[in-house]
Scaffold this active site. Structure first.
Site, PDB file in Angstrom:
ATOM      1  N   ASP A   1      -2.275  -0.430  -6.667  1.00 43.94           N
ATOM      2  CA  ASP A   1      -0.895  -0.320  -6.190  1.00 43.94           C
ATOM      3  C   ASP A   1      -0.039   0.508  -7.152  1.00 43.94           C
ATOM      4  O   ASP A   1      -0.335   0.588  -8.346  1.00 43.94           O
ATOM      5  CB  ASP A   1      -0.306  -1.736  -6.034  1.00 43.94           C
ATOM      6  CG  ASP A   1       0.917  -1.759  -5.121  1.00 43.94           C
ATOM      7  OD1 ASP A   1       1.167  -0.761  -4.408  1.00 43.94           O
ATOM      8  OD2 ASP A   1       1.637  -2.781  -5.138  1.00 43.94           O
TER       9      ASP A   1
ATOM     10  N   ASN B   1       1.097   3.886  -6.615  1.00 44.59           N
ATOM     11  CA  ASN B   1       1.014   5.359  -6.581  1.00 44.59           C
ATOM     12  C   ASN B   1       2.366   5.979  -6.247  1.00 44.59           C
ATOM     13  O   ASN B   1       2.775   6.975  -6.843  1.00 44.59           O
ATOM     14  CB  ASN B   1       0.010   5.819  -5.524  1.00 44.59           C
ATOM     15  CG  ASN B   1      -1.414   5.445  -5.869  1.00 44.59           C
ATOM     16  OD1 ASN B   1      -1.696   5.031  -6.990  1.00 44.59           O
ATOM     17  ND2 ASN B   1      -2.311   5.578  -4.907  1.00 44.59           N
ATOM     18  N   GLY B   2       3.040   5.384  -5.260  1.00 44.65           N
ATOM     19  CA  GLY B   2       4.323   5.929  -4.812  1.00 44.65           C
ATOM     20  C   GLY B   2       5.372   5.849  -5.908  1.00 44.65           C
ATOM     21  O   GLY B   2       6.098   6.813  -6.164  1.00 44.65           O
TER      22      GLY B   2
ATOM     23  N   ARG C   1       5.264  11.344  -2.917  1.00 39.30           N
ATOM     24  CA  ARG C   1       4.371  10.179  -3.007  1.00 39.30           C
ATOM     25  C   ARG C   1       2.892  10.576  -2.976  1.00 39.30           C
ATOM     26  O   ARG C   1       2.064   9.975  -3.660  1.00 39.30           O
ATOM     27  CB  ARG C   1       4.663   9.209  -1.855  1.00 39.30           C
ATOM     28  CG  ARG C   1       6.008   8.494  -1.976  1.00 39.30           C
ATOM     29  CD  ARG C   1       6.246   7.595  -0.760  1.00 39.30           C
ATOM     30  NE  ARG C   1       5.189   6.608  -0.619  1.00 39.30           N
ATOM     31  CZ  ARG C   1       5.183   5.412  -1.230  1.00 39.30           C
ATOM     32  NH1 ARG C   1       6.195   5.056  -1.985  1.00 39.30           N
ATOM     33  NH2 ARG C   1       4.192   4.576  -1.057  1.00 39.30           N
TER      34      ARG C   1
ATOM     35  N   HIS D   1      -0.788   9.503  -4.951  1.00 45.69           N
ATOM     36  CA  HIS D   1      -2.080   9.143  -4.360  1.00 45.69           C
ATOM     37  C   HIS D   1      -3.187  10.045  -4.927  1.00 45.69           C
ATOM     38  O   HIS D   1      -4.295   9.585  -5.196  1.00 45.69           O
ATOM     39  CB  HIS D   1      -2.031   9.257  -2.839  1.00 45.69           C
ATOM     40  CG  HIS D   1      -1.058   8.290  -2.194  1.00 45.69           C
ATOM     41  ND1 HIS D   1      -1.017   6.959  -2.535  1.00 45.69           N
ATOM     42  CD2 HIS D   1      -0.098   8.464  -1.241  1.00 45.69           C
ATOM     43  CE1 HIS D   1      -0.066   6.348  -1.814  1.00 45.69           C
ATOM     44  NE2 HIS D   1       0.503   7.242  -1.034  1.00 45.69           N
TER      45      HIS D   1
ATOM     46  N   SER E   1      -4.777  -0.594   3.780  1.00 45.13           N
ATOM     47  CA  SER E   1      -4.765  -1.868   4.504  1.00 45.13           C
ATOM     48  C   SER E   1      -4.445  -1.644   5.980  1.00 45.13           C
ATOM     49  O   SER E   1      -3.900  -0.602   6.360  1.00 45.13           O
ATOM     50  CB  SER E   1      -3.722  -2.814   3.890  1.00 45.13           C
ATOM     51  OG  SER E   1      -2.416  -2.431   4.273  1.00 45.13           O
TER      52      SER E   1
ATOM     53  N   GLU F   1      -2.178  -2.900   7.404  1.00 51.50           N
ATOM     54  CA  GLU F   1      -0.709  -2.837   7.488  1.00 51.50           C
ATOM     55  C   GLU F   1      -0.163  -1.482   7.030  1.00 51.50           C
ATOM     56  O   GLU F   1       1.001  -1.157   7.292  1.00 51.50           O
ATOM     57  CB  GLU F   1      -0.078  -3.952   6.632  1.00 51.50           C
ATOM     58  CG  GLU F   1      -0.255  -5.354   7.211  1.00 51.50           C
ATOM     59  CD  GLU F   1      -1.667  -5.896   7.067  1.00 51.50           C
ATOM     60  OE1 GLU F   1      -2.357  -5.542   6.092  1.00 51.50           O
ATOM     61  OE2 GLU F   1      -2.115  -6.660   7.951  1.00 51.50           O
ATOM     62  N   ASN F   2      -0.993  -0.699   6.352  1.00 51.23           N
ATOM     63  CA  ASN F   2      -0.497   0.581   5.842  1.00 51.23           C
ATOM     64  C   ASN F   2      -0.223   1.605   6.946  1.00 51.23           C
ATOM     65  O   ASN F   2       0.433   2.624   6.711  1.00 51.23           O
ATOM     66  CB  ASN F   2      -1.454   1.177   4.789  1.00 51.23           C
ATOM     67  CG  ASN F   2      -1.399   0.457   3.449  1.00 51.23           C
ATOM     68  OD1 ASN F   2      -2.414   0.332   2.757  1.00 51.23           O
ATOM     69  ND2 ASN F   2      -0.225  -0.033   3.055  1.00 51.23           N
TER      70      ASN F   2
ATOM     71  N   LEU G   1      -1.397 -10.855  -2.646  1.00 54.60           N
ATOM     72  CA  LEU G   1      -2.704 -10.378  -2.183  1.00 54.60           C
ATOM     73  C   LEU G   1      -2.592  -9.331  -1.083  1.00 54.60           C
ATOM     74  O   LEU G   1      -3.537  -8.579  -0.843  1.00 54.60           O
ATOM     75  CB  LEU G   1      -3.549 -11.553  -1.679  1.00 54.60           C
ATOM     76  CG  LEU G   1      -4.359 -12.298  -2.739  1.00 54.60           C
ATOM     77  CD1 LEU G   1      -5.040 -13.516  -2.119  1.00 54.60           C
ATOM     78  CD2 LEU G   1      -5.419 -11.390  -3.366  1.00 54.60           C
ATOM     79  N   SER G   2      -1.476  -9.301  -0.371  1.00 48.02           N
ATOM     80  CA  SER G   2      -1.293  -8.322   0.714  1.00 48.02           C
ATOM     81  C   SER G   2      -2.515  -8.258   1.649  1.00 48.02           C
ATOM     82  O   SER G   2      -2.995  -7.173   1.980  1.00 48.02           O
ATOM     83  CB  SER G   2      -0.986  -6.933   0.134  1.00 48.02           C
ATOM     84  OG  SER G   2       0.182  -6.966  -0.647  1.00 48.02           O
TER      85      SER G   2
HETATM   86  C1  IPE Z   1      -1.710  -3.121  -0.738  1.00 49.14           C
HETATM   87  O1  IPE Z   1      -0.656  -2.403  -1.258  1.00 49.14           O
HETATM   88  C2  IPE Z   1      -2.688  -2.211  -0.058  1.00 49.14           C
HETATM   89  C3  IPE Z   1      -3.412  -1.280  -0.934  1.00 49.14           C
HETATM   90  C4  IPE Z   1      -3.348  -1.235  -2.235  1.00 49.14           C
HETATM   91  C5  IPE Z   1      -4.293  -0.377  -0.251  1.00 49.14           C
HETATM   92  P1  IPE Z   1       0.720  -2.251  -0.473  1.00 49.14           P
HETATM   93  O2  IPE Z   1       1.593  -1.426  -1.350  1.00 49.14           O
HETATM   94  O3  IPE Z   1       0.479  -1.753   0.892  1.00 49.14           O
HETATM   95  O4  IPE Z   1       1.216  -3.759  -0.392  1.00 49.14           O
HETATM   96  P2  IPE Z   1       2.667  -4.350  -0.122  1.00 49.14           P
HETATM   97  O5  IPE Z   1       3.187  -3.737   1.137  1.00 49.14           O
HETATM   98  O6  IPE Z   1       3.533  -3.967  -1.294  1.00 49.14           O
HETATM   99  O7  IPE Z   1       2.467  -5.822  -0.042  1.00 49.14           O
HETATM  100  C1  IPE Z   2      -1.028   2.126  -3.364  1.00 52.68           C
HETATM  101  O1  IPE Z   2       0.162   2.705  -3.806  1.00 52.68           O
HETATM  102  C2  IPE Z   2      -1.786   3.000  -2.408  1.00 52.68           C
HETATM  103  C3  IPE Z   2      -1.803   2.531  -1.010  1.00 52.68           C
HETATM  104  C4  IPE Z   2      -1.272   1.428  -0.579  1.00 52.68           C
HETATM  105  C5  IPE Z   2      -2.468   3.378  -0.049  1.00 52.68           C
HETATM  106  P1  IPE Z   2       1.494   2.586  -2.949  1.00 52.68           P
HETATM  107  O2  IPE Z   2       1.578   3.757  -2.032  1.00 52.68           O
HETATM  108  O3  IPE Z   2       1.609   1.267  -2.315  1.00 52.68           O
HETATM  109  O4  IPE Z   2       2.594   2.751  -4.094  1.00 52.68           O
HETATM  110  P2  IPE Z   2       3.970   1.964  -4.177  1.00 52.68           P
HETATM  111  O5  IPE Z   2       3.670   0.508  -4.111  1.00 52.68           O
HETATM  112  O6  IPE Z   2       4.801   2.426  -3.023  1.00 52.68           O
HETATM  113  O7  IPE Z   2       4.532   2.382  -5.501  1.00 52.68           O
HETATM  114 MG    MG Z   3       2.447  -0.505  -2.829  1.00 56.91          MG
END
Ligand code: IPE
Ligand code: IPE
Ligand code: MG
Length: 252
Positions: A30, A32-33, A43, A47, A75, A77-78, A205-206
Site C-alpha cells: 500500500d 504507491n499513490g 499516481r 505504481h 483487489s 474493490e480496486n 486487511l481490506s
Molecule cells: C489494498 O489497498 C489493496 C492492495 C494493496 C492491492 P487499498 O489501498 O485498495 O485499500 P483501502 O482502500 O485503503 O482499504
Molecule cells: C497500493 O497503493 C496499490 C494498489 C492498491 C493497486 P495505493 O494506490 O493504494 O496507494 P495509496 O494508498 O493511494 O497511497
Molecule cells: Mg491504498
C-alpha cells in the site's frame, strides 16, 4: 510456547503441515499513490516504482528464510478507482508479466495468480498463464500474486461449490470441514501466512486472506510501498521472531 519462526512452529487448527522452517509472508503493498503525491508525481509513477520494490523483495526472500510470499496487487474493490488509474494498473501488470519472466525464473520464483481471472482482459489472462507455466519449476520461493482478489468473494465461491457437490449427492454436509473449505480456496495447497505486512501505515486487511490469516501475526510498516526495502523486511521479520504464537494454547 511457540516462538515465532521456531522449529516447533505448528498450528493444530488449520496450518497446512510444511517444512519446520518454512515461512510464509503476505504483503499488502500500500501507499504507491501517496508516495507519488508527496513528490508531485502522477499516481501511476508510484505504481511503477512499486513494481521495482516487488523485484527487490522477491530477490531477498530466499536469503531471509521466506519460502512463500503472497502479494496483494489488485483487489476486487480496486475497480472503484478512476478508469484511467485502473487502465494504467492493468497496463503495468501486462508490461511486468512479459518483461519480468526471465528475472523471476532466475530468482527461482514459482508464480501463481490468485483471484478471479474471469473479469480480466483475455491477453492479460494469457500472460498470467504463460508466466505460471514458465516459472512452474521455480523452487526457491513460491510467489502468489493476488490480482482481482477479494477474500469474501473467495469464501462465498468456495461455499457455493461445496453446496453444488452436496446437492449432487457427491459429498455429505457432514463432510464439510475446514480442510474441505480450504481445498476450494484460491490458496489451496499453500500454508497459511505466518506474517502479514501492510505498508504505508494503514492498519486493516481490506478483504485480504480473511480465512487464511486467522492466526497470522501482523506488522504495519510506516514506509510507502515504493520505499519498502530489504532492511524494512528484515525489521518486520525481527519483530515477528520476537513474538509468541500460541494458537489458542497456553504459554509454557
Ligand atoms: C489494498 O489497498 C489493496 C492492495 C494493496 C492491492 P487499498 O489501498 O485498495 O485499500 P483501502 O482502500 O485503503 O482499504
Ligand atoms: C497500493 O497503493 C496499490 C494498489 C492498491 C493497486 P495505493 O494506490 O493504494 O496507494 P495509496 O494508498 O493511494 O497511497
Ligand atoms: Mg491504498
Amino acid at each position: 510456547m511457540l516462538k515465532a519462526g521456531s522449529a516447533l512452529k505448528k498450528d493444530p487448527a488449520s496450518q497446512t503441515p510444511g517444512a519446520a522452517d518454512s515461512l510464509h509472508v503476505a504483503i499488502i503493498m500500500d501507499g504507491n499513490g501517496r508516495w507519488a503525491a508527496a513528490r508531485g508525481l502522477p499516481r501511476i509513477e508510484g505504481h511503477r516504482r512499486g513494481v521495482q520494490t516487488v523485484r527487490r523483495i522477491v530477490e531477498a526472500c530466499p536469503d531471509l528464510g521466506i519460502d512463500r510470499l503472497t502479494l496483494f496487487a489488485f483487489s476486487t474493490e480496486n475497480w472503484r478507482r478512476p478508469a484511467d488509474e485502473v487502465r494504467g494498473l492493468m497496463g503495468l501488470f501486462r508490461h511486468y508479466l512479459r518483461k519480468e519472466s526471465a528475472e523471476l525464473v532466475r530468482q527461482g520464483a514459482r508464480v501463481r495468480f490468485i483471484g478471479d481471472r474471469t473479469a480480466l482482459e483475455p491477453d492479460l489472462i494469457q500472460s498470467m498463464e504463460q508466466l505460471e507455466r514458465e516459472t512452474a519449476s521455480g523452487a526457491r520461493v513460491a510467489l502468489d500474486v493476488a490480482l482481482n482478489y477479494g477474500s469474501r468473494a473467495e469464501i462465498a465461491a468456495a461455499a457455493r461449490r461445496l453446496a453444488v457437490r452436496v446437492a449432487r449427492g457427491e459429498i455429505a454436509p457432514e463432510a464439510i470441514d475446514e480442510a474441505a473449505v480450504e481445498a476450494e480456496l484460491f490458496t489451496c495447497g499453500a500454508s497459511d501466512p505466518d506474517l502479514v505486512i501492510r505498508t504505508s501505515g494503514e492498519q486493516r486487511l481490506s478483504n485480504f486472506l480473511l480465512w487464511q490469516a486467522a492466526y497470522a501475526e501482523f506488522y504495519f510498516a510506516a514506509e510507502h510501498w515504493p520505499d519498502f526495502d530489504r532492511a524494512s523486511l528484515e525489521r518486520a521479520l525481527r519483530s515477528f521472531r520476537g513474538r509468541d504464537r500460541r494458537f489458542g494454547a497456553i504459554a509454557g
